[in-house]
Write a protein that holds these residues in place. Structure first.
Motif, short mmCIF file in Angstrom:
data_model
loop_
_atom_site.label_atom_id
_atom_site.label_comp_id
_atom_site.label_asym_id
_atom_site.label_seq_id
_atom_site.Cartn_x
_atom_site.Cartn_y
_atom_site.Cartn_z
N TYR A 61 0.83 -1.21 0.00
CA TYR A 61 0.00 0.00 0.00
C TYR A 61 0.86 1.26 0.00
N THR A 62 1.93 1.28 0.81
CA THR A 62 2.77 2.47 0.84
C THR A 62 3.52 2.66 -0.48
N ARG A 63 3.85 1.56 -1.16
CA ARG A 63 4.49 1.69 -2.47
C ARG A 63 3.55 2.30 -3.49
N VAL A 64 2.27 1.93 -3.40
CA VAL A 64 1.28 2.55 -4.30
C VAL A 64 1.20 4.04 -3.99
N SER A 85 2.11 -7.85 -9.00
CA SER A 85 1.94 -6.45 -9.36
C SER A 85 1.13 -5.73 -8.29
N ASN A 86 1.46 -4.45 -8.05
CA ASN A 86 0.68 -3.71 -7.06
C ASN A 86 -0.69 -3.32 -7.58
N LEU A 87 -0.99 -3.66 -8.83
CA LEU A 87 -2.35 -3.45 -9.35
C LEU A 87 -3.37 -4.32 -8.62
N TYR A 114 4.00 8.02 4.69
CA TYR A 114 2.89 7.27 4.11
C TYR A 114 2.48 6.12 5.02
N ALA A 115 3.46 5.42 5.57
CA ALA A 115 3.17 4.27 6.43
C ALA A 115 2.42 4.70 7.68
#
Length: 385
Positions: free
Chosen positions: A65-68, A86-88, A109-110
């Motif tokens: 989630y934080t990478r998105v 994939s983060n999709l 973000y975290a």
């Protein structure tokens, strides 16, 4: 007259204050249980040389989630077996809230995700209380919230995961459905659909209730129609966007999930997993525990049907349970995937509401301690993926 007085009608403010007063015992119990879980986690993690903060914000799904939030969509990793993660696969509402929190505060973000999860868990507790109170009374509402708090995997409610956010949106949408606030229910269902794939359960609950209402009243108000139209827009919009981005059309999101090993097989993979555990010792004990757990879930759902839960709750809960138990994928995730199925707890809450307060307090205190210890043990071990 202040700006707030003009924007928020007095009768609405009065109802909101009244609801919060009635819900105060439930919210205090919930906050106390979650605080106990965090304290035990902090002590346990320190004893093991680990960071409780990292376990809550920077492992497993919370990292995705934080990478998105940080990089947007398109990030992926390739596993040794050639599959691509994939983060999709992760719906966007929680990352959007993480970006918003980081933009308006000094939080990372975290940490913004953690704050969003904590606030959402309180909103979920309030929504669960209002539903249970409307159907069975205030004591049952308090008991329902307490039971949700002391679930063995309740620590997930305090992680930077999307379960609390989804449960809050689902509970409030269902509450709006029960009160026939169709537009609000549709908007919340759309937001739930932007949070997790199981948002389809909220949409189905609204649609079924709307259809029954039309059949009963022989007419459809514009508010009902608008709520029905709004409800699927979140999930449908994201799934279609993923299909467009991947070039796979309507099935693009399913292909992304398949790369993660997720799919719907009617529970066959789960049955084979349990069967394999029954072939040796001591894994047979875990297999028997899983069988008992599944039987308990089914029994609680049947109790809800027999005791006349509203169709909205039965449809929603049935789909959540079916998707959790009948999907392939990592089987350790199944307990947390059942967290949003709070209607399962209502028959138990009604039963506890008939007990003396002292007996209920002792039972819940023991359950809260067990949940806190299990949560700390779980996160310091394999933890939720």
């Amino acid at each position: 007259m202040t700006d707030l007085d003009r924007l928020v009608p007095a009768d609405f403010r009065g109802r909101a204050r009244s609801a919060l007063r009635r819900a105060a015992p439930a919210l205090l119990v919930y906050a106390g249980v979650r605080a106990l879980g965090l304290v035990v986690l902090a002590v346990w993690s320190a004893a093991n040389g680990k960071s409780a903060h990292q376990l809550l914000t920077a492992r497993w799904d919370s990292l995705w989630y934080t990478r998105v939030a940080d990089f947007g969509y398109g990030w992926e990793t390739r596993l040794p077996d050639g599959s691509v993660h994939s983060n999709l696969a992760f719906f966007p509402l929680l990352p959007w809230l993480e970006r918003l929190g980081a933009a308006v505060s000094p939080l990372s973000y975290a940490d913004a995700g953690l704050v969003a999860a904590w606030l959402a868990s309180l909103a979920a507790a309030l929504g669960i209380f209002l539903i249970a109170e409307r159907l069975y009374g205030q004591r049952a509402g308090v008991c329902a919230v307490a039971l949700w708090a002391v679930l063995p995997v309740g620590i997930v409610q305090s992680m930077a995961y999307s379960e609390s956010l989804f449960t809050a949106l689902a509970a409030w949408s269902l509450y709006a459905v029960l009160r026939e606030r169709w537009v609000l229910a549709g908007l919340l269902a759309a937001l739930a659909g932007l949070t997790r794939p199981v948002g389809a359960a909220v949409v189905a609950a609204l649609w079924v209730t709307a259809a029954l209402t039309v059949l009963r009243e022989r007419r459809a108000s514009w508010r009902l129609v608008l709520g029905v139209v709004l409800a699927p827009l979140g999930a449908a919009g994201y799934v279609l966007w993923v299909g467009h981005r991947t070039g796979e059309g309507l099935f693009g999101y399913l292909d992304v999930q398949a790369q993660w090993g997720n799919g719907f097989d009617g529970g066959w993979a789960f049955a084979r997993f349990v069967g394999a555990m029954l072939t040796s010792f001591p894994s047979v004990l875990g297999g028997l525990g899983l069988i008992v757990g599944v039987c308990l879930v089914i029994w609680l759902y049947v109790l809800g049907v027999r005791r006349g839960q509203p169709p909205a709750l039965l449809v929603y809960c049935g789909i959540v349970v079916a998707l959790a138990l009948c999907a392939s994928g990592y089987f350790g995730s199944k307990p947390r995937l059942l967290l949003p199925a709070f209607p399962l707890l209502l028959p138990l809450a009604v039963g506890l509401a008939r007990w003396r307060t002292s007996r209920v307090a002792v039972l819940l205190a023991v359950a809260a301690a067990g949940s806190a210890v299990y949560g700390a043990f779980w996160l310091n071990g394999s933890g939720p993926p």
